[in-house]
Design a protein around this motif. Structure first.
Motif, PDB file in Angstrom:
ATOM      1  N   ALA A  14      42.278  27.849  38.497  1.00 35.69           N
ATOM      2  CA  ALA A  14      42.493  28.445  39.818  1.00 35.69           C
ATOM      3  C   ALA A  14      43.109  29.835  39.709  1.00 35.69           C
ATOM      4  CB  ALA A  14      43.384  27.526  40.660  1.00 35.69           C
ATOM      5  N   GLN A  15      44.152  29.974  38.903  1.00 40.05           N
ATOM      6  CA  GLN A  15      44.782  31.277  38.800  1.00 40.05           C
ATOM      7  C   GLN A  15      43.862  32.291  38.146  1.00 40.05           C
ATOM      8  OE1 GLN A  15      48.881  31.435  38.359  1.00 40.05           O
ATOM      9  NE2 GLN A  15      48.955  33.376  37.283  1.00 40.05           N
ATOM     10  N   SER A  16      43.078  31.846  37.182  1.00 33.69           N
ATOM     11  CA  SER A  16      42.133  32.755  36.546  1.00 33.69           C
ATOM     12  C   SER A  16      41.117  33.264  37.547  1.00 33.69           C
ATOM     13  CB  SER A  16      41.416  32.040  35.392  1.00 33.69           C
ATOM     14  OG  SER A  16      40.455  32.880  34.800  1.00 33.69           O
ATOM     15  N   LEU A  17      40.650  32.389  38.423  1.00 32.44           N
ATOM     16  CA  LEU A  17      39.671  32.805  39.425  1.00 32.44           C
ATOM     17  C   LEU A  17      40.287  33.730  40.467  1.00 32.44           C
ATOM     18  CD1 LEU A  17      37.697  29.491  39.740  1.00 32.44           C
ATOM     19  CD2 LEU A  17      36.667  31.722  39.334  1.00 32.44           C
ATOM     20  N   VAL A  18      41.525  33.459  40.874  1.00 31.89           N
ATOM     21  CA  VAL A  18      42.194  34.363  41.802  1.00 31.89           C
ATOM     22  C   VAL A  18      42.312  35.751  41.182  1.00 31.89           C
ATOM     23  CG1 VAL A  18      44.383  34.885  42.940  1.00 31.89           C
ATOM     24  CG2 VAL A  18      43.454  32.574  43.048  1.00 31.89           C
ATOM     25  N   ALA A  19      42.632  35.803  39.896  1.00 32.29           N
ATOM     26  CA  ALA A  19      42.830  37.083  39.224  1.00 32.29           C
ATOM     27  C   ALA A  19      41.528  37.835  38.994  1.00 32.29           C
ATOM     28  CB  ALA A  19      43.536  36.861  37.888  1.00 32.29           C
ATOM     29  N   ARG A  20      40.422  37.103  38.803  1.00 35.16           N
ATOM     30  CA  ARG A  20      39.174  37.738  38.409  1.00 35.16           C
ATOM     31  C   ARG A  20      38.206  37.981  39.563  1.00 35.16           C
ATOM     32  NH1 ARG A  20      38.228  37.447  32.872  1.00 35.16           N
ATOM     33  NH2 ARG A  20      39.796  36.257  31.725  1.00 35.16           N
ATOM     34  N   ALA A  21      38.227  37.141  40.574  1.00 33.70           N
ATOM     35  CA  ALA A  21      37.189  37.178  41.611  1.00 33.70           C
ATOM     36  C   ALA A  21      37.270  38.460  42.426  1.00 33.70           C
ATOM     37  CB  ALA A  21      37.310  35.966  42.526  1.00 33.70           C
ATOM     38  N   THR A  22      36.115  38.951  42.823  1.00 35.45           N
ATOM     39  CA  THR A  22      36.061  40.133  43.686  1.00 35.45           C
ATOM     40  C   THR A  22      35.823  39.750  45.140  1.00 35.45           C
ATOM     41  OG1 THR A  22      33.699  40.378  43.216  1.00 35.45           O
ATOM     42  CG2 THR A  22      35.233  41.607  41.815  1.00 35.45           C
ATOM     43  N   LEU A  23      35.760  38.470  45.432  1.00 36.52           N
ATOM     44  CA  LEU A  23      35.603  37.985  46.795  1.00 36.52           C
ATOM     45  C   LEU A  23      36.865  37.241  47.191  1.00 36.52           C
ATOM     46  CD1 LEU A  23      33.348  34.786  46.884  1.00 36.52           C
ATOM     47  CD2 LEU A  23      34.550  35.581  44.863  1.00 36.52           C
ATOM     48  N   PRO A  24      37.077  36.972  48.481  1.00 31.03           N
ATOM     49  CA  PRO A  24      38.253  36.198  48.878  1.00 31.03           C
ATOM     50  C   PRO A  24      38.245  34.802  48.260  1.00 31.03           C
ATOM     51  CG  PRO A  24      37.283  37.299  50.772  1.00 31.03           C
ATOM     52  CD  PRO A  24      36.308  37.463  49.648  1.00 31.03           C
ATOM     53  N   VAL A  25      39.396  34.385  47.757  1.00 32.72           N
ATOM     54  CA  VAL A  25      39.558  33.047  47.185  1.00 32.72           C
ATOM     55  C   VAL A  25      40.621  32.326  47.994  1.00 32.72           C
ATOM     56  CG1 VAL A  25      40.175  31.693  45.153  1.00 32.72           C
ATOM     57  CG2 VAL A  25      38.939  33.859  44.879  1.00 32.72           C
ATOM     58  N   VAL A  26      40.280  31.133  48.491  1.00 33.36           N
ATOM     59  CA  VAL A  26      41.216  30.327  49.278  1.00 33.36           C
ATOM     60  C   VAL A  26      41.633  29.123  48.451  1.00 33.36           C
ATOM     61  CG1 VAL A  26      41.563  29.002  51.399  1.00 33.36           C
ATOM     62  CG2 VAL A  26      40.128  31.059  51.432  1.00 33.36           C
TER      63      VAL A  26
END
Length: 300
Positions: free
Chosen positions: A121-133
């Motif tokens: 989850a934290q990796s995706l929050v850090a990497r994603a260029t779209l909103p992450v909920v």
């Protein structure tokens, strides 16, 4: 073609709650919902057709349980699904690259408990260029609404506030727009919060007046917040807006402001460090401690 709301599911209670939240949000936005299950052989595992067949069978069961739950709780959602192979964070990020937003369980993805360094989850929050909920286990549709007159959960009461953490020194349109649009879709109040401390400063240009001292300082910040939101109020005239300026560190103040909220929206600057992508201190604090769903919106 509509950009879907994507939810990562792994069978954990957190991911099932996230899938339900994603289904409700997809219906509010009139978008399809796409469920994704990622499986990873691991770096030391030799490809095996038999083992892959077992993984896909287990993955199909995970997706079916999520679909059955959504069919019961949000039957109007338009569902599709897929299984993807690879390191979980990378595979989910790739599957969501054309999505409107990505929704994840805040704990439990791939066996991780909490936002430890290296967690999915934290990796995706850090990497994603779209909103992450990020959604916690146990989150229900009635939790998005205020309690009724007797203090009981209800689907018939108004939606809880959408809280927007905003830095008036460097406001980002993408973050503010996401918060306003989310509040509009729910008919919720948008509560914009700016936190400041004695080290805060605003560069207004040569010859411009500076921030006042003492009691004047808070009123100055309040004026900046009102000015930043003025155009957005005009763009979203149906959204009721509350403004709060509070002294203190932004992360803890936003966690406190979001107590009882339906969603907390924060911005996350896209940046790399020597150790890779970084969430930033405010985002890191709220995803650890906020008790409502958190939307991290990436911006330059």
């Amino acid at each position: 073609m509509s950009r879907p709301v994507v939810a990562g599911v792994d069978g954990s209670p957190e991911s099932l709650a996230a899938a339900e939240w994603a289904a409700r949000e997809a219906v509010r936005r009139d978008l399809p919902l796409h469920l994704v299950h990622a499986f990873d052989r691991g770096p030391d595992r030799t490809p095996s057709a038999a083992a892959d067949a077992v993984r896909r069978h287990l993955g199909r069961g995970i997706l079916r349980r999520a679909e059955d739950r959504i069919a019961r709780t949000c039957p109007t959602a338009r569902l599709t699904d897929e299984q993807v192979e690879g390191p979980t964070a990378v595979a989910l990020s790739h599957a969501a690259q054309n999505a409107e937003l990505l929704v994840l369980g805040s704990r439990g993805l791939s066996g991780f408990t909490g936002f430890l360094v290296g967690s999915v989850a934290q990796s995706l929050v850090a990497r994603a260029t779209l909103p992450v909920v990020l959604v916690e286990a146990g989150e229900r549709s009635e939790d998005e609404h205020l309690a009724d007159e007797d203090g009981n959960p209800s689907l018939l009461t108004p939606y809880r506030d959408v809280v927007l953490g905003i830095d008036v020194r460097d406001p980002c349109d993408a973050v503010v727009e996401f918060a306003f649009e989310t509040a509009r879709l729910r008919g919720a109040t948008l509560h914009a919060v700016h936190a400041w401390d004695n080290s805060s400063a605003v560069a207004l240009g040569p010859g411009a007046p500076g921030i006042g001292e003492g009691p004047r300082r808070e009123e100055e910040w309040r004026g900046f917040l009102t000015a930043v939101l003025r155009n957005w109020r005009d763009k979203y005239p149906g959204v009721e807006v509350a403004e709060t300026v509070v002294k203190g560190r932004a992360g803890p103040r936003l966690v406190r402001a979001a107590a009882g909220a339906g969603l907390l929206v924060v911005g996350r600057r896209v940046r790399e460090t020597r150790l890779g992508p970084h969430t930033g201190p405010v985002t890191n604090t709220v995803i650890h401690h906020a008790r409502c769903p958190v939307a991290a919106v990436a911006h330059d």
